[in-house]
Design a protein around this motif. Structure first.
Motif, PDB file in Angstrom:
ATOM      1  N   SER A 282      -9.808  -2.560 -13.383  1.00  0.00           N
ATOM      2  CA  SER A 282     -10.009  -1.289 -12.199  1.00  0.00           C
ATOM      3  C   SER A 282      -8.959  -0.501 -12.204  1.00  0.00           C
ATOM      4  CB  SER A 282     -10.056  -2.036 -10.875  1.00  0.00           C
ATOM      5  OG  SER A 282     -10.191  -1.071  -9.843  1.00  0.00           O
ATOM      6  N   PHE A 283      -7.707  -0.919 -12.285  1.00  0.00           N
ATOM      7  CA  PHE A 283      -6.607   0.070 -12.512  1.00  0.00           C
ATOM      8  C   PHE A 283      -6.369   0.831 -13.680  1.00  0.00           C
ATOM      9  CE2 PHE A 283      -4.225  -2.874  -9.356  1.00  0.00           C
ATOM     10  CZ  PHE A 283      -3.835  -1.885  -8.378  1.00  0.00           C
ATOM     11  N   GLY A 284      -6.861   0.096 -14.975  1.00  0.00           N
ATOM     12  CA  GLY A 284      -7.187   1.090 -15.880  1.00  0.00           C
ATOM     13  C   GLY A 284      -7.992   1.996 -15.837  1.00  0.00           C
TER      14      GLY A 284
ATOM     15  N   VAL B 248      -0.323  -7.800  -8.672  1.00  0.00           N
ATOM     16  CA  VAL B 248      -0.986  -6.831  -9.690  1.00  0.00           C
ATOM     17  C   VAL B 248      -0.614  -5.489  -9.447  1.00  0.00           C
ATOM     18  CG1 VAL B 248      -3.146  -5.898 -10.454  1.00  0.00           C
ATOM     19  CG2 VAL B 248      -2.751  -8.417 -10.006  1.00  0.00           C
ATOM     20  N   ALA B 249      -0.442  -4.993  -8.221  1.00  0.00           N
ATOM     21  CA  ALA B 249      -0.150  -3.690  -7.698  1.00  0.00           C
ATOM     22  C   ALA B 249       1.320  -3.360  -8.177  1.00  0.00           C
ATOM     23  CB  ALA B 249      -0.466  -3.645  -6.202  1.00  0.00           C
ATOM     24  N   CYS B 250       2.101  -4.546  -7.868  1.00  0.00           N
ATOM     25  CA  CYS B 250       3.406  -4.165  -7.900  1.00  0.00           C
ATOM     26  C   CYS B 250       3.727  -4.112  -9.288  1.00  0.00           C
ATOM     27  CB  CYS B 250       4.685  -5.469  -7.433  1.00  0.00           C
ATOM     28  SG  CYS B 250       4.323  -5.537  -5.710  1.00  0.00           S
ATOM     29  N   ILE B 251       3.090  -4.877 -10.224  1.00  0.00           N
ATOM     30  CA  ILE B 251       3.282  -5.205 -11.832  1.00  0.00           C
ATOM     31  C   ILE B 251       2.869  -3.602 -12.352  1.00  0.00           C
ATOM     32  CG2 ILE B 251       2.437  -6.025 -13.927  1.00  0.00           C
ATOM     33  CD1 ILE B 251       2.272  -8.704 -12.511  1.00  0.00           C
ATOM     34  N   ALA B 252       1.682  -3.250 -11.823  1.00  0.00           N
ATOM     35  CA  ALA B 252       1.191  -1.864 -11.959  1.00  0.00           C
ATOM     36  C   ALA B 252       2.355  -0.441 -11.796  1.00  0.00           C
ATOM     37  CB  ALA B 252       0.046  -1.669 -11.111  1.00  0.00           C
ATOM     38  N   MET B 253       2.855  -0.886 -10.596  1.00  0.00           N
ATOM     39  CA  MET B 253       4.009   0.250 -10.386  1.00  0.00           C
ATOM     40  C   MET B 253       5.079   0.028 -11.327  1.00  0.00           C
ATOM     41  SD  MET B 253       4.689   0.560  -6.281  1.00  0.00           S
ATOM     42  CE  MET B 253       3.735  -1.133  -5.567  1.00  0.00           C
TER      43      MET B 253
ATOM     44  N   LEU C 242       0.806   5.566  -9.957  1.00  0.00           N
ATOM     45  CA  LEU C 242       0.052   4.786  -9.260  1.00  0.00           C
ATOM     46  C   LEU C 242      -0.623   5.471  -7.928  1.00  0.00           C
ATOM     47  CD1 LEU C 242      -1.191   1.826  -9.049  1.00  0.00           C
ATOM     48  CD2 LEU C 242       0.969   1.255  -7.768  1.00  0.00           C
ATOM     49  N   GLU C 243       0.244   6.251  -7.242  1.00  0.00           N
ATOM     50  CA  GLU C 243       0.035   6.773  -6.147  1.00  0.00           C
ATOM     51  C   GLU C 243      -1.451   7.947  -6.470  1.00  0.00           C
ATOM     52  OE1 GLU C 243       3.659   7.456  -2.833  1.00  0.00           O
ATOM     53  OE2 GLU C 243       3.331   8.904  -4.801  1.00  0.00           O
ATOM     54  N   GLU C 244      -1.159   8.692  -7.458  1.00  0.00           N
ATOM     55  CA  GLU C 244      -2.122   9.548  -8.058  1.00  0.00           C
ATOM     56  C   GLU C 244      -3.519   8.699  -8.391  1.00  0.00           C
ATOM     57  OE1 GLU C 244      -2.872  12.835 -11.388  1.00  0.00           O
ATOM     58  OE2 GLU C 244      -1.178  11.944 -11.372  1.00  0.00           O
ATOM     59  N   THR C 245      -3.272   7.444  -9.235  1.00  0.00           N
ATOM     60  CA  THR C 245      -4.355   6.691  -9.384  1.00  0.00           C
ATOM     61  C   THR C 245      -5.122   6.282  -7.932  1.00  0.00           C
ATOM     62  OG1 THR C 245      -3.266   6.006 -11.571  1.00  0.00           O
ATOM     63  CG2 THR C 245      -5.214   4.627 -10.609  1.00  0.00           C
ATOM     64  N   LEU C 246      -4.438   5.698  -7.074  1.00  0.00           N
ATOM     65  CA  LEU C 246      -5.094   5.087  -5.783  1.00  0.00           C
ATOM     66  C   LEU C 246      -5.460   6.410  -4.912  1.00  0.00           C
ATOM     67  CD1 LEU C 246      -2.833   2.202  -5.452  1.00  0.00           C
ATOM     68  CD2 LEU C 246      -5.056   2.062  -6.445  1.00  0.00           C
ATOM     69  N   GLN C 247      -5.079   7.738  -5.365  1.00  0.00           N
ATOM     70  CA  GLN C 247      -5.299   8.643  -4.272  1.00  0.00           C
ATOM     71  C   GLN C 247      -4.540   8.542  -2.963  1.00  0.00           C
ATOM     72  OE1 GLN C 247      -9.615   9.335  -4.030  1.00  0.00           O
ATOM     73  NE2 GLN C 247      -9.734  10.007  -6.033  1.00  0.00           N
TER      74      GLN C 247
ATOM     75  N   LEU D 125       9.857  -4.949  -7.260  1.00  0.00           N
ATOM     76  CA  LEU D 125      10.043  -3.734  -6.633  1.00  0.00           C
ATOM     77  C   LEU D 125      11.286  -3.067  -6.703  1.00  0.00           C
ATOM     78  CD1 LEU D 125       7.490  -3.779  -3.654  1.00  0.00           C
ATOM     79  CD2 LEU D 125       7.261  -2.671  -5.841  1.00  0.00           C
ATOM     80  N   PHE D 126      12.235  -4.444  -6.559  1.00  0.00           N
ATOM     81  CA  PHE D 126      13.804  -3.972  -6.600  1.00  0.00           C
ATOM     82  C   PHE D 126      14.266  -3.470  -8.015  1.00  0.00           C
ATOM     83  CE2 PHE D 126      14.804  -7.745  -3.552  1.00  0.00           C
ATOM     84  CZ  PHE D 126      14.370  -6.957  -2.310  1.00  0.00           C
TER      85      PHE D 126
END
Length: 529
Positions: free
Chosen positions: A203-205, A330-335, A343-348, A418-419
């Protein structure tokens, strides 16, 4: 056989939704719980209809009305697939009711058909909630002919067939594979987790590709989105060509493929139903038992261990309560891979993740706490903790500890990722850990409070308790509220430091947690029925 199917479907629906309880029960508390479930479902349905309506309206306003039917088809299919994949296999091949029904003069084909129809009815309702509002919006602005409405009306009953078949097949495959392993539930959980993470990654892809569009390509956005929809869900091409272009051949092909795939799968399952159930639920026994040293522990630890064993013994319980944590990781790995800006642009969600990342993490952690159904899952064994010489606090604390045990490691893992991904202040790093931790604790305690007031002990399938209980719906509404309030404040008070708002939220939730926790411990377990 049709009479048997009709009766079995009626019994299943009455048990699932508490219809007979609402009609005939003299227990006012049970009747209230059923109505609370109905109200909660209506609220969620209204929210879903509103979202679909606004989505269809938005697509129309930017000149993409032609992709509305295909887009709605894809969304409906994905939602049905996600909601069905973790429960379809266990509902279809559930052993508890199978052993009872197979001993009666009922044909196995009737049992299979009734279970498929019961799942199908629920999915048709979901299809109605997405197709009807989008069709109304499309009709108001595009003025299609009457044939369009006829096709859409037929499609309401066809959309669930393919995704439901895929979900049931995958669920059955997972159960079949795990049934041949030594640790069946662990294998089922691992396979389901990998499948879920793969779906989220895909989905992220797909979203990432859709955002990498240059200025010249914006003029062809409709074509780009259409190709992506067709690539993700090929039957959408036939459906779209049928309803938009009035292509009867394409629409007829969509109808035949949907019905054909579904009926073929039903016939295969019906043919081998008894053998599949026997193989899946087979148990191997060994005579190598060795008596070891007995260990003593406190009542709290004993109950805690029992709760952990129950938790990991149910793949449906694990996957439905862990899905939010998996999404967070998964979201953190995507970031980490894509970068926060992309990612912000992807998720609007441009600018939101930077300001409210701890709140976003907390939202994923609060989807379904384990405590929201931990009491209901006691089922007919609830008399055991009620009759034991232990305090209410001990029993409830053990259930809260399970949710903390599951949730906190995911939070720490996500925070570590995230760190090394984002740059923020020391307070910002602290909030990344503190906010989700407080939210998880709050929802753990509130989940217990809700389940104490809305228990469901007479269930046949764990999927009903975990996914369709009134307590679960109320929990989702509470989690939406506690995320939405500070989220709106952060958006409205743009000049204020978001950490201040989240700090105030932590204090408020901390106080509410203490109040609810104190009230829970005053309950008398023997009165909970």
């Amino acid at each position: 056989m049709l009479k048997q199917i009709r009766k079995l479907v009626g019994v299943t629906l009455c048990n699932t939704w508490g219809i007979n309880v609402a009609r005939y029960s003299k227990d006012k508390k049970k009747v209230t719980n059923v109505w609370m479930l109905a109200i909660s479902f209506l609220l969620l349905a209204c929210m879903g209809v509103t979202y679909i309506t606004m989505l269809a309206y938005g697509l129309n306003q930017i000149g993409l009305a032609d992709i509305i039917p295909a887009y709605i088809l894809m969304i409906t299919s994905l939602v049905i697939l996600i909601f069905s994949i973790l429960k379809a296999g266990s509902i279809l091949f559930q052993m508890k009711s199978y052993e009872m029904l197979i001993s009666l003069p009922i044909k196995p084909a009737a049992i299979v058909a009734s279970r498929f129809i019961s799942m199908y009815i629920g999915n048709v309702v979901l299809s109605l909630l997405t197709v009807v509002p989008s069709t109304i919006v499309y009709g108001i602005y595009q003025r299609p002919n009457s044939l369009f409405y006829v096709m859409m009306a037929i499609s309401v009953f066809l959309l669930p067939l393919i995704p439901m078949t895929i979900a049931t097949a995958i669920g059955a495959l997972i159960i079949a594979i795990s049934s041949r392993m030594k640790h069946k539930n662990l294998v089922t959980i691992v396979l389901s987790t990998l499948l879920t993470m793969a779906a989220l990654a895909a989905s992220f892809g797909m979203s990432s590709k859709s955002t990498n569009i240059d200025t010249g390509a914006l003029a062809k956005l409709s074509t780009i989105l259409t190709k992506q929809i067709y690539a993700l869900y090929p039957p959408a091409r036939l459906f779209s060509q049928g309803v938009i272009n009035q292509d009867m051949v394409s629409f007829l092909a969509f109808v035949l493929i949907s019905i054909g795939v579904f009926l073929l799968f039903v016939l295969i399952v019906q043919w081998k139903f008894v053998e599949i159930c026997s193989a899946i639920n087979a148990r191997a026994t060994k005579n190598n038992f060795v008596m070891k040293e007995m260990k003593a522990s406190s009542a709290l630890i004993a109950f805690y261990k029992k709760e952990l064993r129950r938790y990991f013994s149910s793949s449906i319980y694990v996957m439905n309560t862990a899905i939010g944590y998996i999404m967070m990781v998964v979201a953190c790995i995507a970031m980490r891979v894509m970068g926060v800006d992309e990612l912000e642009e992807t998720l609007q969600m441009t600018g939101i993740i930077h300001k409210a990342l701890p709140l976003v993490m907390a939202g994923m952690c609060c989807l379904i706490p384990t405590t929201i159904c931990s009491i209901s899952l006691e089922g007919k064994q609830w008399w055991i903790p009620k009759s034991m010489p232990v305090s209410t606090k001990t029993v409830l604390d053990s259930k809260i500890l399970v949710n903390l045990t599951i949730g906190y490691p995911f939070v720490l893992l996500s925070a570590i990722i995230l760190f090394f991904t984002i740059k923020t202040s020391i307070i910002g790093y602290i909030m990344l850990v503190l906010v989700p931790i407080v939210y998880i604790l709050f929802m753990s305690v509130v989940g217990i409070a809700i389940n104490l007031r809305m228990p469901m002990f007479n269930w046949e399938s764990e999927a009903v308790v975990v996914k369709q209980s009134g307590a679960g719906f109320i929990s989702m509404i509470v989690s939406l509220i506690i995320i939405a309030v500070p989220g709106v404040l952060i958006a409205v008070l743009g000049n204020m430091d978001s950490n201040i708002i989240m700090l105030i939220t932590i204090v408020v939730l901390g106080l509410l947690t203490l109040l609810v926790y104190s009230d829970n411990n005053k309950k008398v377990l023997s009165t909970i029925q």
